[in-house]
Design a protein around this motif. Sequence first.
Motif, short mmCIF file in Angstrom:
data_model
loop_
_atom_site.label_atom_id
_atom_site.label_comp_id
_atom_site.label_asym_id
_atom_site.label_seq_id
_atom_site.Cartn_x
_atom_site.Cartn_y
_atom_site.Cartn_z
N TYR A 192 0.87 -1.17 0.00
CA TYR A 192 0.00 0.00 0.00
C TYR A 192 0.90 1.22 0.00
O TYR A 192 1.45 1.60 1.03
CB TYR A 192 -0.94 -0.02 1.21
N VAL A 193 1.05 1.82 -1.16
CA VAL A 193 2.04 2.86 -1.37
C VAL A 193 1.79 4.07 -0.48
O VAL A 193 2.71 4.56 0.20
CB VAL A 193 2.08 3.27 -2.86
N GLU A 194 0.56 4.59 -0.48
CA GLU A 194 0.28 5.80 0.27
C GLU A 194 0.49 5.64 1.77
O GLU A 194 0.89 6.57 2.46
CB GLU A 194 -1.14 6.29 -0.02
N GLU A 195 0.22 4.43 2.29
CA GLU A 195 0.42 4.19 3.72
C GLU A 195 1.84 3.74 4.04
O GLU A 195 2.21 3.61 5.19
CB GLU A 195 -0.54 3.10 4.23
N GLY A 196 2.65 3.47 2.99
CA GLY A 196 4.01 3.01 3.22
C GLY A 196 4.08 1.65 3.88
O GLY A 196 4.99 1.36 4.66
N LYS A 213 -1.06 2.84 -6.89
CA LYS A 213 -1.48 3.10 -5.50
C LYS A 213 -1.29 1.88 -4.60
O LYS A 213 -1.01 1.98 -3.43
CB LYS A 213 -2.96 3.51 -5.47
N SER A 214 -1.49 0.71 -5.19
CA SER A 214 -1.25 -0.52 -4.45
C SER A 214 -0.82 -1.59 -5.44
O SER A 214 -1.04 -1.48 -6.64
CB SER A 214 -2.50 -0.98 -3.69
#
Length: 166
Positions: free
Chosen positions: A16-20, A46-47
């Motif tokens: 999950y890119v945005e949440e790292g 994004k994922s």
Amino acid sequence: TLAAFNGSLWSGGDVYVEEGRGGVYRSEDGREWSFCGRPGIRPEVKSMQLYSFQAYQGRLHIGVWPTAEILGHEGGTTWTSIGRPADEKETMAVAVYHGMFYVGTLPLAKVFRYDGGEAWTDLGQLDTTPDVKYRRAWSMAVFRGRLFCGTLPSGHVFSREAGKCV
């Protein structure tokens, strides 16, 4: 996905890119884990999901969704692409057979052979089930001198034999 490679246990899963969150991790003892990167991350993604580890030519490789790209571990958190099989979305099955690297894909259940650099040869579509969105070349194994590939949704198993001398 899990793999044993060079004395370590490797694990990869959803990213999950945005949440790292997510990525590839390595453990020497199965209890403590070291982060080894997020292979295949691109600004527009994004994922992603990490599938199918395969050791090939002394490096550990991993296949990903949604690009079907294959990436080799360079050390630390660095992964380098060795290309992607055509316009497929996911690399699921992987195997080394007669010294060559083979992958099975989604959505067309195709099998590709890696030819070096970023070159992949399309060996054909295995599952041609009509009226479905996704066909998968789901699993691979080498058995008694043949490469086998299981498919979904048909459930058929196909095999290939190469390098036989007469």
